[in-house]
Design a protein around this motif. Structure first.
Motif, PDB file in Angstrom:
ATOM      1  N   GLU A  12      -3.337   7.787  -1.916  1.00  0.00           N
ATOM      2  CA  GLU A  12      -2.213   8.208  -2.741  1.00  0.00           C
ATOM      3  C   GLU A  12      -0.892   8.058  -1.996  1.00  0.00           C
ATOM      4  O   GLU A  12       0.107   7.613  -2.555  1.00  0.00           O
ATOM      5  CB  GLU A  12      -2.383   9.666  -3.203  1.00  0.00           C
ATOM      6  CG  GLU A  12      -3.503   9.866  -4.200  1.00  0.00           C
ATOM      7  CD  GLU A  12      -4.885   9.927  -3.549  1.00  0.00           C
ATOM      8  OE1 GLU A  12      -4.992  10.119  -2.324  1.00  0.00           O
ATOM      9  OE2 GLU A  12      -5.866   9.766  -4.297  1.00  0.00           O
ATOM     10  N   GLU A  13      -0.882   8.434  -0.711  1.00  0.00           N
ATOM     11  CA  GLU A  13       0.336   8.281   0.089  1.00  0.00           C
ATOM     12  C   GLU A  13       0.698   6.804   0.234  1.00  0.00           C
ATOM     13  O   GLU A  13       1.869   6.433   0.155  1.00  0.00           O
ATOM     14  CB  GLU A  13       0.146   8.897   1.473  1.00  0.00           C
ATOM     15  CG  GLU A  13       0.069  10.405   1.485  1.00  0.00           C
ATOM     16  CD  GLU A  13      -0.317  10.944   2.851  1.00  0.00           C
ATOM     17  OE1 GLU A  13       0.394  11.842   3.328  1.00  0.00           O
ATOM     18  OE2 GLU A  13      -1.308  10.454   3.430  1.00  0.00           O
ATOM     19  N   TYR A  14      -0.298   5.965   0.446  1.00  0.00           N
ATOM     20  CA  TYR A  14      -0.074   4.531   0.590  1.00  0.00           C
ATOM     21  C   TYR A  14       0.519   3.952  -0.693  1.00  0.00           C
ATOM     22  O   TYR A  14       1.499   3.211  -0.660  1.00  0.00           O
ATOM     23  CB  TYR A  14      -1.385   3.841   0.947  1.00  0.00           C
ATOM     24  CG  TYR A  14      -1.266   2.357   1.169  1.00  0.00           C
ATOM     25  CD1 TYR A  14      -0.728   1.853   2.346  1.00  0.00           C
ATOM     26  CD2 TYR A  14      -1.701   1.461   0.206  1.00  0.00           C
ATOM     27  CE1 TYR A  14      -0.621   0.497   2.555  1.00  0.00           C
ATOM     28  CE2 TYR A  14      -1.598   0.096   0.406  1.00  0.00           C
ATOM     29  CZ  TYR A  14      -1.058  -0.382   1.584  1.00  0.00           C
ATOM     30  OH  TYR A  14      -0.950  -1.733   1.779  1.00  0.00           O
ATOM     31  N   LEU A  15      -0.059   4.304  -1.841  1.00  0.00           N
ATOM     32  CA  LEU A  15       0.449   3.813  -3.119  1.00  0.00           C
ATOM     33  C   LEU A  15       1.852   4.338  -3.400  1.00  0.00           C
ATOM     34  O   LEU A  15       2.693   3.622  -3.945  1.00  0.00           O
ATOM     35  CB  LEU A  15      -0.503   4.192  -4.247  1.00  0.00           C
ATOM     36  CG  LEU A  15      -1.846   3.458  -4.228  1.00  0.00           C
ATOM     37  CD1 LEU A  15      -2.776   4.042  -5.286  1.00  0.00           C
ATOM     38  CD2 LEU A  15      -1.654   1.975  -4.429  1.00  0.00           C
ATOM     39  N   SER A  16       2.111   5.568  -3.012  1.00  0.00           N
ATOM     40  CA  SER A  16       3.451   6.122  -3.178  1.00  0.00           C
ATOM     41  C   SER A  16       4.466   5.340  -2.353  1.00  0.00           C
ATOM     42  O   SER A  16       5.563   5.035  -2.816  1.00  0.00           O
ATOM     43  CB  SER A  16       3.460   7.594  -2.767  1.00  0.00           C
ATOM     44  OG  SER A  16       4.755   8.096  -2.768  1.00  0.00           O
ATOM     45  N   LEU A  18       4.177   2.241  -1.423  1.00  0.00           N
ATOM     46  CA  LEU A  18       4.336   0.929  -2.062  1.00  0.00           C
ATOM     47  C   LEU A  18       5.284   0.998  -3.251  1.00  0.00           C
ATOM     48  O   LEU A  18       6.087   0.094  -3.467  1.00  0.00           O
ATOM     49  CB  LEU A  18       2.986   0.402  -2.534  1.00  0.00           C
ATOM     50  CG  LEU A  18       2.071  -0.216  -1.511  1.00  0.00           C
ATOM     51  CD1 LEU A  18       0.759  -0.616  -2.168  1.00  0.00           C
ATOM     52  CD2 LEU A  18       2.700  -1.406  -0.849  1.00  0.00           C
ATOM     53  N   SER A  19       5.197   2.068  -4.021  1.00  0.00           N
ATOM     54  CA  SER A  19       6.029   2.175  -5.219  1.00  0.00           C
ATOM     55  C   SER A  19       7.494   2.406  -4.884  1.00  0.00           C
ATOM     56  O   SER A  19       8.369   2.128  -5.696  1.00  0.00           O
ATOM     57  CB  SER A  19       5.514   3.289  -6.116  1.00  0.00           C
ATOM     58  OG  SER A  19       5.724   4.550  -5.519  1.00  0.00           O
ATOM     59  N   GLN A  20       7.796   2.914  -3.698  1.00  0.00           N
ATOM     60  CA  GLN A  20       9.178   3.162  -3.292  1.00  0.00           C
ATOM     61  C   GLN A  20       9.892   1.878  -2.883  1.00  0.00           C
ATOM     62  O   GLN A  20      11.101   1.822  -2.825  1.00  0.00           O
ATOM     63  CB  GLN A  20       9.219   4.134  -2.115  1.00  0.00           C
ATOM     64  CG  GLN A  20       8.735   5.512  -2.430  1.00  0.00           C
ATOM     65  CD  GLN A  20       8.615   6.352  -1.178  1.00  0.00           C
ATOM     66  OE1 GLN A  20       9.055   5.971  -0.117  1.00  0.00           O
ATOM     67  NE2 GLN A  20       8.002   7.512  -1.312  1.00  0.00           N
ATOM     68  N   LYS A  21       9.132   0.859  -2.603  1.00  0.00           N
ATOM     69  CA  LYS A  21       9.661  -0.384  -2.079  1.00  0.00           C
ATOM     70  C   LYS A  21      10.345  -1.208  -3.168  1.00  0.00           C
ATOM     71  O   LYS A  21       9.841  -1.330  -4.266  1.00  0.00           O
ATOM     72  CB  LYS A  21       8.493  -1.159  -1.463  1.00  0.00           C
ATOM     73  CG  LYS A  21       8.853  -2.441  -0.845  1.00  0.00           C
ATOM     74  CD  LYS A  21       7.609  -3.083  -0.284  1.00  0.00           C
ATOM     75  CE  LYS A  21       7.817  -4.563  -0.245  1.00  0.00           C
ATOM     76  NZ  LYS A  21       6.670  -5.293   0.108  1.00  0.00           N
ATOM     77  N   SER A  22      11.493  -1.743  -2.864  1.00  0.00           N
ATOM     78  CA  SER A  22      12.184  -2.662  -3.760  1.00  0.00           C
ATOM     79  C   SER A  22      12.120  -4.051  -3.125  1.00  0.00           C
ATOM     80  O   SER A  22      13.037  -4.465  -2.416  1.00  0.00           O
ATOM     81  CB  SER A  22      13.631  -2.214  -3.942  1.00  0.00           C
ATOM     82  OG  SER A  22      14.326  -3.153  -4.692  1.00  0.00           O
ATOM     83  N   PRO A  54       4.034  -2.934   3.637  1.00  0.00           N
ATOM     84  CA  PRO A  54       3.747  -1.490   3.633  1.00  0.00           C
ATOM     85  C   PRO A  54       3.601  -0.911   5.044  1.00  0.00           C
ATOM     86  O   PRO A  54       4.034   0.205   5.300  1.00  0.00           O
ATOM     87  CB  PRO A  54       2.433  -1.392   2.862  1.00  0.00           C
ATOM     88  CG  PRO A  54       2.435  -2.579   1.977  1.00  0.00           C
ATOM     89  CD  PRO A  54       3.125  -3.667   2.759  1.00  0.00           C
TER      90      PRO A  54
END
Length: 64
Positions: A12-16, A18-22, A54
């Motif tokens: 979950e932390e890893y996916l979070s 990833l989602s913050q990345k632009s 990541p």
């Protein structure tokens, strides 16, 4: 053969992270900068992908 790296974070932390990345904005900024410094466009794109990976984001967040 692939190498497994323990990032000491949950999925979950890893996916979070990833989602913050632009990717387009940050990656393109690195590409432009590297080309200005004399890198070929192909090499600049490869390095930019590494700098915005990541793992690199995690390192900046936790060590920077």
């Amino acid at each position: 053969m692939s190498k497994i790296v323990n990032l000491n974070m949950s999925d979950e932390e890893y996916l979070s992270l990833l989602s913050q990345k632009s990717p387009s904005d940050e990656e393109q900024a690195y590409v432009k900068l590297l080309i200005c410094w004399g890198a070929s466009p192909m090499k600049a794109e490869r390095v930019a992908r590494i700098l915005t990976s990541p793992v690199a984001l995690w390192l900046r967040k936790n060590l920077g």
